[in-house]
Scaffold this motif. Sequence first.
Motif, PDB file in Angstrom:
ATOM      1  N   MET A 101      42.796  76.454  47.112  1.00  0.00           N
ATOM      2  CA  MET A 101      41.811  75.380  47.087  1.00  0.00           C
ATOM      3  C   MET A 101      40.651  75.674  48.046  1.00  0.00           C
ATOM      4  O   MET A 101      39.479  75.582  47.680  1.00  0.00           O
ATOM      5  CB  MET A 101      42.492  74.061  47.441  1.00  0.00           C
ATOM      6  CG  MET A 101      43.589  73.654  46.462  1.00  0.00           C
ATOM      7  SD  MET A 101      44.762  72.428  47.114  1.00  0.00           S
ATOM      8  CE  MET A 101      43.728  70.986  47.248  1.00  0.00           C
ATOM      9  N   GLU A 102      40.973  76.060  49.265  1.00  0.00           N
ATOM     10  CA  GLU A 102      39.949  76.310  50.292  1.00  0.00           C
ATOM     11  C   GLU A 102      39.034  77.470  49.924  1.00  0.00           C
ATOM     12  O   GLU A 102      37.862  77.492  50.293  1.00  0.00           O
ATOM     13  CB  GLU A 102      40.629  76.582  51.646  1.00  0.00           C
ATOM     14  CG  GLU A 102      39.687  76.817  52.804  1.00  0.00           C
ATOM     15  CD  GLU A 102      38.960  75.555  53.270  1.00  0.00           C
ATOM     16  OE1 GLU A 102      38.079  75.688  54.142  1.00  0.00           O
ATOM     17  OE2 GLU A 102      39.290  74.467  52.767  1.00  0.00           O
ATOM     18  N   VAL A 103      39.545  78.430  49.167  1.00  0.00           N
ATOM     19  CA  VAL A 103      38.738  79.594  48.802  1.00  0.00           C
ATOM     20  C   VAL A 103      37.509  79.205  47.976  1.00  0.00           C
ATOM     21  O   VAL A 103      36.523  79.955  47.902  1.00  0.00           O
ATOM     22  CB  VAL A 103      39.603  80.633  48.042  1.00  0.00           C
ATOM     23  CG1 VAL A 103      39.881  80.179  46.618  1.00  0.00           C
ATOM     24  CG2 VAL A 103      38.943  82.002  48.054  1.00  0.00           C
ATOM     25  N   SER A 104      37.524  78.015  47.378  1.00  0.00           N
ATOM     26  CA  SER A 104      36.363  77.556  46.594  1.00  0.00           C
ATOM     27  C   SER A 104      35.090  77.534  47.434  1.00  0.00           C
ATOM     28  O   SER A 104      33.984  77.623  46.896  1.00  0.00           O
ATOM     29  CB  SER A 104      36.624  76.164  46.014  1.00  0.00           C
ATOM     30  OG  SER A 104      36.746  75.194  47.044  1.00  0.00           O
ATOM     31  N   LYS A 105      35.228  77.449  48.751  1.00  0.00           N
ATOM     32  CA  LYS A 105      34.059  77.360  49.634  1.00  0.00           C
ATOM     33  C   LYS A 105      33.341  78.691  49.789  1.00  0.00           C
ATOM     34  O   LYS A 105      32.191  78.720  50.259  1.00  0.00           O
ATOM     35  CB  LYS A 105      34.490  76.829  51.004  1.00  0.00           C
ATOM     36  CG  LYS A 105      35.022  75.399  50.955  1.00  0.00           C
ATOM     37  CD  LYS A 105      35.470  74.904  52.318  1.00  0.00           C
ATOM     38  CE  LYS A 105      36.024  73.492  52.249  1.00  0.00           C
ATOM     39  NZ  LYS A 105      36.512  73.004  53.566  1.00  0.00           N
ATOM     40  N   MET A 179      36.393  67.868  45.265  1.00  0.00           N
ATOM     41  CA  MET A 179      37.704  67.308  45.567  1.00  0.00           C
ATOM     42  C   MET A 179      38.063  67.524  47.035  1.00  0.00           C
ATOM     43  O   MET A 179      38.587  66.626  47.696  1.00  0.00           O
ATOM     44  CB  MET A 179      38.767  67.948  44.672  1.00  0.00           C
ATOM     45  CG  MET A 179      40.119  67.245  44.754  1.00  0.00           C
ATOM     46  SD  MET A 179      41.364  67.966  43.652  1.00  0.00           S
ATOM     47  CE  MET A 179      41.948  69.320  44.678  1.00  0.00           C
ATOM     48  N   LEU A 180      37.744  68.694  47.574  1.00  0.00           N
ATOM     49  CA  LEU A 180      38.027  68.966  48.986  1.00  0.00           C
ATOM     50  C   LEU A 180      37.191  68.078  49.899  1.00  0.00           C
ATOM     51  O   LEU A 180      37.665  67.655  50.964  1.00  0.00           O
ATOM     52  CB  LEU A 180      37.758  70.435  49.309  1.00  0.00           C
ATOM     53  CG  LEU A 180      38.672  71.456  48.649  1.00  0.00           C
ATOM     54  CD1 LEU A 180      38.407  72.846  49.220  1.00  0.00           C
ATOM     55  CD2 LEU A 180      40.132  71.094  48.802  1.00  0.00           C
ATOM     56  N   SER A 184      38.701  65.657  52.595  1.00  0.00           N
ATOM     57  CA  SER A 184      38.271  65.728  53.992  1.00  0.00           C
ATOM     58  C   SER A 184      37.785  64.378  54.489  1.00  0.00           C
ATOM     59  O   SER A 184      38.033  63.994  55.641  1.00  0.00           O
ATOM     60  CB  SER A 184      37.164  66.776  54.145  1.00  0.00           C
ATOM     61  OG  SER A 184      37.643  68.070  53.841  1.00  0.00           O
ATOM     62  N   THR A 185      37.098  63.640  53.620  1.00  0.00           N
ATOM     63  CA  THR A 185      36.637  62.303  53.981  1.00  0.00           C
ATOM     64  C   THR A 185      37.822  61.385  54.241  1.00  0.00           C
ATOM     65  O   THR A 185      37.863  60.637  55.223  1.00  0.00           O
ATOM     66  CB  THR A 185      35.747  61.722  52.868  1.00  0.00           C
ATOM     67  OG1 THR A 185      34.614  62.567  52.673  1.00  0.00           O
ATOM     68  CG2 THR A 185      35.274  60.318  53.235  1.00  0.00           C
ATOM     69  N   PRO A 193      44.404  69.951  54.885  1.00  0.00           N
ATOM     70  CA  PRO A 193      45.812  70.238  54.560  1.00  0.00           C
ATOM     71  C   PRO A 193      46.808  69.404  55.368  1.00  0.00           C
ATOM     72  O   PRO A 193      47.875  69.049  54.856  1.00  0.00           O
ATOM     73  CB  PRO A 193      45.950  71.731  54.890  1.00  0.00           C
ATOM     74  CG  PRO A 193      44.570  72.275  54.745  1.00  0.00           C
ATOM     75  CD  PRO A 193      43.685  71.186  55.256  1.00  0.00           C
ATOM     76  N   TYR A 194      46.473  69.100  56.632  1.00  0.00           N
ATOM     77  CA  TYR A 194      47.351  68.228  57.411  1.00  0.00           C
ATOM     78  C   TYR A 194      47.463  66.858  56.749  1.00  0.00           C
ATOM     79  O   TYR A 194      48.534  66.245  56.725  1.00  0.00           O
ATOM     80  CB  TYR A 194      46.806  68.048  58.829  1.00  0.00           C
ATOM     81  CG  TYR A 194      47.081  69.187  59.771  1.00  0.00           C
ATOM     82  CD1 TYR A 194      48.383  69.654  59.974  1.00  0.00           C
ATOM     83  CD2 TYR A 194      46.051  69.785  60.481  1.00  0.00           C
ATOM     84  CE1 TYR A 194      48.639  70.698  60.850  1.00  0.00           C
ATOM     85  CE2 TYR A 194      46.298  70.834  61.361  1.00  0.00           C
ATOM     86  CZ  TYR A 194      47.600  71.283  61.543  1.00  0.00           C
ATOM     87  OH  TYR A 194      47.844  72.308  62.405  1.00  0.00           O
TER      88      TYR A 194
END
Length: 322
Positions: A101-105, A179-180, A184-185, A193-194
């Motif tokens: 998911m994070e790799v989308s950035k 979505m991320l 994050s919001t 992820p936490y």
Amino acid sequence: MQLFINNPNYDIVICVGPQHIEIAKIVINQVKLFFQAQQIYVITNPSHFEKFQALNLNNLLLINENKLFDQFNFQSVADFLKRKIANGDRAGWYFQQFLKMEVSKIIQSDYYLIWDADTIPLKPINFFDQKDKVLIHKSEENHKPYFETLEHILSIKKTVNYSFISEHFMVQTKLMQKMLLELSTNAENQVWPYYILENIATKDMALSGFSEYETYGNFLKSTCPDAFRLRTSASELLNTTRNGSMILGTLPNTKDLNFLEILGLHYATFEIWQDLNPKKIKANRRRIALFFFFKKIPLIRSLNNLLVKNFRKTYSLPRPLY
């Protein structure tokens, strides 16, 4: 249906843990052969970089799994699980989902294809229809904890009567980023992820409490329902098996893969946890050797039809759709 005609640009993302190094090298070469990706991102521990550099692929990008997040890594997940359930064994399983998911950035293409490191493609596959809609390969899985977590983190309920879980998913980069941002919001001062981990029920955390496929798939359905459709026609449906290891062991060779393609499969997954029977695997390899021997002799070539039929019946493999 013609393949790859004016398809949107896409990259491929493969997360590789230590248990999948050797099979992943085969996967990457097959991905390079059959798919029209711009870049192939391999996310793994830097201790494995040299093994993938040896493949000498000019569009292969190696990403340090512990540097993709600013304040989060594998140890972060392991520590969290140890505090919550005194067991960090599932840290890698959760961590690789967050990485996808994070790799989308950092992805530069409009789309990226998540592809499992133990799943070997056997022929070209089209991931878009003629209107550039993403084609979804649905499954029948229905694991309740995934959707409980989904509702907690995004206030979205399961929106379809099928599962988005398969061995791959073509992701729209900007939509995953959206979505991320929402995650994050909701997470406020936490790394997202936490926030997900804290919203997994403790009773589910030791096994399977979150799915990146179900989360993104239902977010996609809720926000951009016209951006995808299910595979429906014979030319779009995929023949697959998750029993590659049962048939041929965990590390197939070129002849093995050629035979699986002849059986009509688009891809095969070689899971390391399956119970293996060395005698059956050895017998299967002998039968495959006979198959290719028979192909050279026209008078007995018809025996191959019986051999192929027997393989399909033994391992419940579907017949080719077209």
